[in-house]
Design a protein around this motif. Sequence first.
Motif: not given
Length: 313
Positions: A225-230, A273-276, A285-286
Amino acid sequence: MPLTPSDVDRFERARPRLEAIAYRLLGSAHEAQDVVQETFLRWHAADVDRIEVPEAWLTKVLTNLCLNQLTSARARRETYVGRWLPEPLLAGDPMLGPADTAEQRESVSYAVLTLMERLSPDERAVYVLREAFGYPHREIAEILDITEAASQQILHRARKHVELGKARSEIDQAAARRIVEEFLAAATSGRTDELVRLLTKDAIAIGDGGGKVPARTKGFEGAVAVAKFVWGLFKPAESKRAIVGGLPEIHAWAANGEPAVVAVVAGRVVAVMCLEVTAEGITACRMQANPDKLERATEQWAAASHGEPLLVM
């Protein structure tokens, strides 16, 4: 009695530390500057000759102003449009404060600032004063008008809350840039499987638009889901350019000690976009896109030497 030049100078020497404390407590550079200015007004109105330890007095006044601010902020955030995220600070910003120890660096990370929203005002104050600035419990107790034992108990609770949500490991700036470069290459490759490879299975993506920039209230969960959003986020589109007012230039940078993607339009920072990052991959990804929370980032960006963008959308 008006302040002498020496009194003003003493406050100005304390200002950087006060701003760094206030930012960690409030998660907002703008609000931090406001409470530091209010602290100065209290200093101006006080009989400073009778203040035995000015640094302790200033810290106590500032902290209590921040506690009042946090209490009212909770009510305001209940009516905030969408998800609330802290204001990011770009690498080199003096408001980030001390970064000599792992605890100091961690306390100002975007991940931990977000987690600290779960803490009560007292928990947040004790955590910041102890972890980031090394105040002994005796002094924290005096600042908050509690006992030393209570300060220790509050710190234990605060650490437990933060540890439960934390998944961060320290990486150096060169490694951070490589991570962002890999992330951007995957995001623009047209293949979501490349992004999935960089993400942990339980990765999340959340954004703060403040009702001024489109951002989903509910975040994305899970690597796919995150990959599709990004992938969709970094896909060029005229509609996105219209929202931000031009062609975004994308840079690999750092914010709050974490790898970050910075989007800039005509010198104005429009998103951070900060990456943890952990040893297992990117776990969060915030993204901050609320223009009200990017004014200081824009000022800092203008003063930085940032080179050519990695991507123009």
